[in-house]
Motif scaffolding. Structure first.
Motif, mmCIF file in Angstrom:
data_model
loop_
_atom_site.group_PDB
_atom_site.id
_atom_site.type_symbol
_atom_site.label_atom_id
_atom_site.label_comp_id
_atom_site.label_asym_id
_atom_site.label_seq_id
_atom_site.Cartn_x
_atom_site.Cartn_y
_atom_site.Cartn_z
ATOM 1 N N ASP A 134 30.011 36.975 52.138
ATOM 2 C CA ASP A 134 31.328 36.861 51.347
ATOM 3 C C ASP A 134 32.529 37.010 52.497
ATOM 4 N N TRP A 137 36.035 35.376 51.894
ATOM 5 C CA TRP A 137 36.399 34.587 50.719
ATOM 6 C C TRP A 137 36.911 35.324 49.463
ATOM 7 N N TRP A 139 36.212 34.889 45.770
ATOM 8 C CA TRP A 139 35.641 33.756 44.918
ATOM 9 C C TRP A 139 36.432 33.381 43.678
#
Length: 339
Positions: A134, A137, A139
């Motif tokens: 992750d 990012w 998301w």
């Protein structure tokens, strides 16, 4: 070697799938459950995988020299970096690095190519186990916070970007292995269809088995994160598509629609850039990149754009042997070659 026009047609189909997916990303269309959302979901990650597998097949069939392949990689990397300033989900700079990997396997036999692909997938699995996928990012907005500094760019490119080298370069090696086969024979075409279908179905099995919730996503067939079963599914659907286009090509020719598939397939680089500059540019000009479009509207717009691309490519091919960017790449990477 006589050109396999079915491969050009498959490349155009891959382009169409990428347009559908990328238009939805750019237009921030919310996920849904209708037929249009289901269609785009099915193409996400699969169309781009087909694109890369076809590139690998092309590398094998062309018997390209390592130096030329690396010069083309440099051209695509530079073009991709410019493209990234407009569309961060660019695949061209990744594509360039797949070619760098492929250059190391140009003389490899099919067995070594398959082994190399498995090694890349295994390395990706280890990387996800050891590092934070992750990192960088957001998301919710699908943005990458440190893409434009060196550590973030390298992480994104190799490990957790839209199409990272680990494991996406495996698709190129798989394509190179397939390209070592005699794709003109019905036997090979049937094998691609049957083995591809078997691989795509086998990739679904882990979803129905008990597993650790933290690993469930990685053992799925989604392209983010690209786990081993996504690679299996992407390879399977690519093989089925390639096998079917090759097998059905005589029928397509009899219907007299072949040129509308092959002409744009031979200009995939030009059209890829055009769908960002012109396609997304038009959506932006009409203020349609704000989430106001529905999935069916995106499908209609994307397919309309692809149809216009096909008509353009047929007209262009009557005048020029190559697309604009294809011709430019040839001039830049093969300065002494004419024709």
């Amino acid at each position: 070697m006589t050109r396999l026009e079915g491969l050009d047609a498959a490349r155009y189909l891959a382009f169409c799938g990428m347009v559908l997916v990328n238009f939805r990303i750019a237009a921030e269309v919310a996920p849904g459950t209708g037929w249009a959302s289901t269609l785009i979901d099915a193409l996400e990650g699969r169309a781009a995988a087909l694109f890369v597998v076809l590139a690998g097949i092309g590398v094998s069939l062309s018997r390209i020299a390592a130096g030329l392949l690396l010069r083309r990689a440099a051209f695509l990397f530079a073009l991709g970096m410019v493209n990234m300033t407009i569309f961060e989900a660019d695949i061209l700079h990744f594509y360039a690095l797949y070619f760098v990997v492929g250059a190391a396997f140009l003389t490899a036999r099919p067995g070594l190519l398959w082994t190399g692909a498995l090694g890349i997938v295994a390395a990706a699995f280890v990387a996800v186990s050891l590092f934070n996928y992750d990192a960088g990012w957001d998301w919710e907005s699908l943005t990458y916070s440190d893409l434009w500094n060196l550590p973030g760019f390298l992480r994104n490119t190799v490990f957790n970007g839209w199409h990272p080298v680990l494991p996406w370069a495996a698709f190129l090696l798989i394509g190179m292995a397939i390209g070592r086969s005699d794709l003109r024979t019905l036997c090979i075409q049937h094998r691609l269809i049957l083995w591809g279908l078997a691989a795509a179905l086998a990739a679904l099995i882990p979803q129905y088995l008990p597993q650790d919730p933290e690993l469930a996503l990685y053992f799925g067939t989604e392209s983010i994160p690209p786990g081993p079963f996504y690679i299996l599914a992407g390879t399977g659907t690519a093989c089925v598509t390639i096998g079917l286009t090759l097998k059905l090509w005589p029928v397509i020719e009899r219907l007299r629609i072949g040129r509308f598939l092959t002409a744009p397939g031979r200009q995939a680089l030009t059209l890829y850039v055009a769908h960002i500059l012109i396609g997304m540019g038009a959506l932006d000009a009409f203020d349609l990149l704000d989430g106001s479009l529905s999935a069916p509207q995106i499908v209609a717009i994307a397919l309309g754009f692809c149809a216009l691309c096909s008509i353009y490519a047929v007209i262009w091919q009557k005048i020029f042997p190559r697309g604009p960017l294809e011709g430019l790449m040839r001039r830049v990477t093969e300065p002494g070659r004419t024709g």
